[in-house]
Every structure is written in C-alpha cells, then in structure tokens.
Design a protein around this motif. Structure first.
Motif, PDB file in Angstrom:
ATOM      1  N   GLN A  57     -40.447  90.393   2.647  1.00 29.56           N
ATOM      2  CA  GLN A  57     -40.807  91.806   2.752  1.00 29.56           C
ATOM      3  C   GLN A  57     -41.719  92.236   1.609  1.00 29.56           C
ATOM      4  N   SER A  58     -41.514  91.660   0.423  1.00 29.30           N
ATOM      5  CA  SER A  58     -42.397  91.970  -0.708  1.00 29.30           C
ATOM      6  C   SER A  58     -43.793  91.411  -0.474  1.00 29.30           C
ATOM      7  N   LEU A  59     -43.868  90.197   0.091  1.00 28.73           N
ATOM      8  CA  LEU A  59     -45.173  89.601   0.379  1.00 28.73           C
ATOM      9  C   LEU A  59     -45.917  90.403   1.432  1.00 28.73           C
ATOM     10  N   ALA A  60     -45.195  90.979   2.381  1.00 31.70           N
ATOM     11  CA  ALA A  60     -45.835  91.832   3.386  1.00 31.70           C
ATOM     12  C   ALA A  60     -46.464  93.060   2.730  1.00 31.70           C
ATOM     13  N   HIS A  88     -47.973  76.588   6.773  1.00 28.93           N
ATOM     14  CA  HIS A  88     -46.987  76.137   5.792  1.00 28.93           C
ATOM     15  C   HIS A  88     -46.967  77.093   4.606  1.00 28.93           C
ATOM     16  N   SER A  89     -45.855  77.088   3.876  1.00 22.18           N
ATOM     17  CA  SER A  89     -45.757  77.869   2.642  1.00 22.18           C
ATOM     18  C   SER A  89     -46.304  77.045   1.483  1.00 22.18           C
ATOM     19  N   VAL A  90     -46.153  77.585   0.262  1.00 23.16           N
ATOM     20  CA  VAL A  90     -46.596  76.869  -0.941  1.00 23.16           C
ATOM     21  C   VAL A  90     -45.380  76.407  -1.740  1.00 23.16           C
ATOM     22  N   SER A 139     -50.912  89.348  14.001  1.00 22.36           N
ATOM     23  CA  SER A 139     -51.808  88.263  14.399  1.00 22.36           C
ATOM     24  C   SER A 139     -51.384  86.953  13.762  1.00 22.36           C
ATOM     25  N   GLU A 140     -52.008  85.873  14.245  1.00 22.40           N
ATOM     26  CA  GLU A 140     -51.743  84.557  13.675  1.00 22.40           C
ATOM     27  C   GLU A 140     -52.277  84.471  12.252  1.00 22.40           C
ATOM     28  N   ASP A 141     -53.409  85.106  11.988  1.00 22.28           N
ATOM     29  CA  ASP A 141     -53.949  85.137  10.624  1.00 22.28           C
ATOM     30  C   ASP A 141     -52.975  85.827   9.675  1.00 22.28           C
ATOM     31  N   ALA A 142     -52.337  86.902  10.155  1.00 22.22           N
ATOM     32  CA  ALA A 142     -51.353  87.603   9.327  1.00 22.22           C
ATOM     33  C   ALA A 142     -50.169  86.694   9.029  1.00 22.22           C
ATOM     34  N   ALA A 143     -49.766  85.876   9.989  1.00 24.84           N
ATOM     35  CA  ALA A 143     -48.653  84.953   9.783  1.00 24.84           C
ATOM     36  C   ALA A 143     -48.982  83.941   8.695  1.00 24.84           C
ATOM     37  N   ARG A 144     -50.203  83.396   8.745  1.00 23.68           N
ATOM     38  CA  ARG A 144     -50.603  82.430   7.705  1.00 23.68           C
ATOM     39  C   ARG A 144     -50.679  83.105   6.338  1.00 23.68           C
ATOM     40  N   THR A 145     -51.229  84.309   6.317  1.00 21.54           N
ATOM     41  CA  THR A 145     -51.371  85.043   5.061  1.00 21.54           C
ATOM     42  C   THR A 145     -50.009  85.354   4.451  1.00 21.54           C
ATOM     43  N   LEU A 146     -49.044  85.687   5.287  1.00 22.99           N
ATOM     44  CA  LEU A 146     -47.709  86.034   4.802  1.00 22.99           C
ATOM     45  C   LEU A 146     -47.079  84.886   4.029  1.00 22.99           C
ATOM     46  N   LEU A 147     -47.381  83.652   4.450  1.00 24.16           N
ATOM     47  CA  LEU A 147     -46.740  82.497   3.837  1.00 24.16           C
ATOM     48  C   LEU A 147     -47.565  81.826   2.743  1.00 24.16           C
ATOM     49  N   ARG A 169     -48.200  82.406  -0.220  1.00 26.39           N
ATOM     50  CA  ARG A 169     -47.640  82.376  -1.569  1.00 26.39           C
ATOM     51  C   ARG A 169     -46.117  82.451  -1.560  1.00 26.39           C
ATOM     52  N   SER A 170     -45.530  82.151  -0.409  1.00 33.79           N
ATOM     53  CA  SER A 170     -44.074  82.187  -0.295  1.00 33.79           C
ATOM     54  C   SER A 170     -43.445  80.929  -0.886  1.00 33.79           C
ATOM     55  N   VAL A 171     -42.335  81.115  -1.587  1.00 30.43           N
ATOM     56  CA  VAL A 171     -41.634  80.013  -2.235  1.00 30.43           C
ATOM     57  C   VAL A 171     -40.372  79.623  -1.471  1.00 30.43           C
ATOM     58  N   LEU A 172     -39.747  80.577  -0.792  1.00 27.80           N
ATOM     59  CA  LEU A 172     -38.468  80.321  -0.138  1.00 27.80           C
ATOM     60  C   LEU A 172     -38.591  79.990   1.345  1.00 27.80           C
ATOM     61  N   THR A 173     -39.799  79.900   1.866  1.00 28.97           N
ATOM     62  CA  THR A 173     -39.977  79.496   3.252  1.00 28.97           C
ATOM     63  C   THR A 173     -40.588  78.103   3.303  1.00 28.97           C
ATOM     64  N   GLN A 174     -40.509  77.488   4.459  1.00 24.30           N
ATOM     65  CA  GLN A 174     -41.133  76.193   4.680  1.00 24.30           C
ATOM     66  C   GLN A 174     -42.330  76.325   5.617  1.00 24.30           C
TER      67      GLN A 174
END
Length: 449
Positions: free
Chosen positions: A20-23, A168-170, A48-56, A58-63
């Motif tokens: 939610q913070s990344l959003a 993928h996440s980071v 969108s699919e671009d939004a999905a990629r953008t969301l992840l 810099r995410s650390v807790l997702t795969q």
C-alpha cells in the motif's frame, strides 16, 4: 484488471503495509480484493499491466505478480472460471512459447501429479513451443494446503489459483545489503530486509530528505538512499558514527554501495539536545531507538548540574573543549524517549511526512506497551515481528496537516508534559519485564540489573 501477488513467506503483518505504501509512492490506484496473513497469495485490482510491474519494482516482501485468471476451491471450479472469464485473452498467446509452473504452498507434488495437473489445462489453445528456459510467457498453478498437511492424503488443497506472470520484485536486493557482507556493523545494526521494508513503508523516494536520530552504523539511511532519498543521521555515541575511519565507518558503508552522494551528513547529538532546527523540513524519520535492555538509556547531561568540573580550565582551555572530552550522560526514561520522538517528528516533518520507528512490547496483554499517540500524528499502520516472549513493532505515523490537528488536544498534551514530566524511575518497564522473562509472578526485587 485483477492481479495475484505472490508474497514471500516472511513478515506477514508487513506485507500489505509495504504494498500500500508503494502504491502511494508510485501514484497507483490499488484496490485490495482478498488477502489473509495465513496465505502468501493476495488478489488486487490495478489499472494496467504496467502499473502491476511498477508496483513491484522496489518491493522487498513480494516475489512475483501475475495476471489473475482464476481462483477456486477445487480444480473443476478453477477450470470453469478460467474458461468463463479469460477466453478473450487466449488468442494473444496462441503462437508464443510458454511453460506452466506449479507453486504448492505448504504442500508438495510428485512429478507425475504435476504433469497431470499441467495437462488438465490442455483446453488452452496454445500452439507455441513449450520452453522450460526463457519462454515468452509463464503461467503458474498456485496451491494452498493446510499447514503440515500431506497432499497425497487429502482430496484437494484449500484453494487453487491460476495466473500469467507479469513481473518480479527486487527481493534479491536483500543479499546486496546483507550485514554479513557489510564492512562496518554493530550488534544493533538492523538487518537489511527490515531496513529496506521500513524505508518503503516510510515512503523513501528520490528528492526526499530522511533522518535517523539513532543512526548507529547507518542501516536506515542506507536503505533510504537505495531508494533515492537523501539520508541524514545523528547518534549520542560518536564512536559509532566515526567508526575506525576509512572503510570501517558509517560513511564507508555508503561508499561500499556507491551511495556516498546520497549521504547528507551525520553528527553527534541526542534527541533531547538536538541542533536540528525545529522547522518542517524532513519528508521522513526512520529509527530504531534504544530499548535500554543491554544498558540503561542515557541522554547528554550532568547528574549534578552544579558540579564545577565541567567548567574547569586547563592550560587556557575549558575541559569540554579538549579533544579527549567525553560528554557526561544521565539516566533517561523510556517513556520520555517515545514522547520526545513524537514531539520531534511533529515539529520537523512536512505535511503527510512519515515517522516509522521500532518499539518493543511484551506478548502478554497485561504487560503490553500501548502504541503512543500525538495530536499532530495519525497512526498509519502497526506491523509486528514476534519473538518468543516479546515482540517489536514498527509503528508508522503520518504528520497531519495543521488543518487536521486537534488544537485543544495539542494544548492539553503540552500542559501535561510541563506538569508531569518523566523521571529515570520510568526506565524501563520493558527492561524489567525482559529480565524477568515476562513473568508476572515475580517482584522487581527479584531482578538484579
């Protein structure tokens, strides 16, 4: 469009807070559809699919994140959902190479069972090559089994999902900042995963200024700098700030990761004697204040203000001006440090700037420490990392714009602080409980500190 997020299997109460913070950081319209801390699968709606990629990104807790094609309690129901809801998508993937994976959470499958499950999706009109390495598209069957279950003895998993991989996440960045590879650390350095998660929840981003008033060896400013924020810090212990010079120092840690341009500066002070101007300048404050377990909490100051030693003159120079001078310290209340953090944040955070700090508490409700409050700060989220008999919580606040602040509550708080104050005797309910093993059947006299 709906997307399925596959979280990592750690820090369950931090997952939604990070996403939610990344959003917010990426300005993405995120709608939560379904999630449970007992499952690593979360279904959300994104534009969108671009939004999905953008969301992840810099995410650390997702795969991973997947285009959601269906969810059900049985495979028959899942196949019906995929046929009913996604037939219009099939022509896009008719000619491309692909593969289908199986992710069985809390369960396992034999190779024969996996093959049968994959073949059950043969109705998908895909005519491209099946490539196990680097296919154009990847699809995944997700299963969620009961904890400690043996799939072969159960008719069905609790729930099954099907989706197409989008991004993928980071998460691999955790290894980059692993404390085992860091040149300069201390016993209280925050591990890389939680430092990065804290920076995400606090909304660290390029163009922002972040500050850690208990900086130690710099774990939090480094995490914030990784995401583009300018890091500042201070600490009462000048030895931790200076280190041994060169690579074995806080500045050396920034240089190790090529982040030296994002280090503002670090200096020696404590929060009650801070040279920081009380004006709204910080976009975020992140810290792990001392709990007073290893040793009692201290702040700069004389136990005896009338002591004349501090005013001694030796060879024309006052004692405190000598290079070997070590400032005296006095006992400090743990309750007071929490109040001081909140007051400092309310004075120095910009509107909607975030304060994220770690706070210990007992798992026993009778000994649990309440979440501190302040009229100028609204609680955003409380995340908990549970240990054996105690836990530590990452508490995140938002600095309310002045128009949202309860003026009467603020005036009352200031009046109570002037009348009541805090003493060293308040130090430290958590420390006493810690050394008693969080048992309530002993008195304070049973504890030798």
């Amino acid at each position: 469009m709906e997307y399925l997020i596959r979280f990592s299997q750690s820090h369950e109460t931090f997952r939604l807070a990070e996403i939610q913070s990344l959003a917010i950081i990426e300005d993405i319209d995120l709608e939560m559809i379904s999630y449970s801390v007992e499952s690593p699968f979360c279904i959300v709606r994104l534009p969108s699919e671009d939004a999905a990629r953008t969301l992840l990104r810099r995410s650390v807790l997702t795969q991973t994140i997947h285009e959601h094609w269906g969810t059900a309690e049985t495979y028959d129901e899942l196949h019906d959902a995929v046929k009913r809801d996604t037939a219009h998508l099939w022509p896009q993937y008719k000619e491309v190479s692909f593969k289908i994976n199986i992710d069985a959470y809390q369960g396992s499958r034999s190779e024969k069972q996996k093959l049968n499950l994959i073949n059950s999706f043969a109705y998908l009109p895909f005519e491209g090559l099946i490539l196990l390495r680097s296919p154009d598209q990847e699809f995944t069957i997700f299963e969620q089994w009961e904890f400690n279950s043996v799939p072969r003895n159960l008719p069905n998993p609790l729930k099954v999902h099907f989706g197409r991989l989008v991004g993928h996440s980071v998460r691999e960045v955790i290894k980059t900042y692993d404390l085992k590879k860091r040149t300069y650390i201390s016993t209280t350095s925050m591990d890389s995963e939680l430092a990065l998660v804290t920076a995400n929840i606090a909304l660290a981003a390029p163009g922002k200024i972040f500050y850690d008033p208990f900086v130690g060896t710099g774990s939090f400013p480094i995490a914030c700098a990784h995401f583009g924020a300018l890091g500042w810090g201070s600490d009462i212990d000048g030895r931790s700030v200076r280190g041994e010079g060169g690579k074995r120092s806080l500045r050396g840690n920034f240089e190790q990761y090529g982040l030296e341009k994002l280090l503002g500066d670090v200096f020696v002070s404590d929060l009650t004697n801070s040279p920081v101007r009380r004006t709204r300048i910080f976009d975020g404050i992140v810290c792990d204040p001392p709990y007073g377990v290893r040793e009692g909490l201290k702040v700069l100051g004389c136990r005896d203000p009338e002591n004349k030693d501090a005013r001694l003159v030796e060879k024309g120079k006052r004692w405190y001006q000598k290079s070997t001078f070590v400032p005296p310290k006095k006992a400090y209340s743990f309750v007071a440090i929490l109040d001081d953090i909140l007051n400092f944040a309310s004075d120095t955070l910009v509107d909607n700037g975030r304060l994220s700090f770690w706070m210990p508490t007992a798992n026993d409700q009778e000994q649990e420490m309440p979440v501190p409050t302040h009229p100028c700060l609204g609680v955003v989220v409380v995340c908990t990392q549970v240990f054996n008999r105690w836990s530590r919580r990452l508490i995140t606040y938002r600095r309310l714009p002045d128009s949202e602040v309860d003026v009467s509550a603020l005036a009352q708080r200031k009046q109570e602080e002037q009348l009541n104050g805090h003493t060293a005797d308040d130090l430290n309910a958590f420390r006493r409980a810690y050394f008693k093993g969080f048992r309530t059947d002993q008195t304070d006299t049973d504890v030798v500190e």
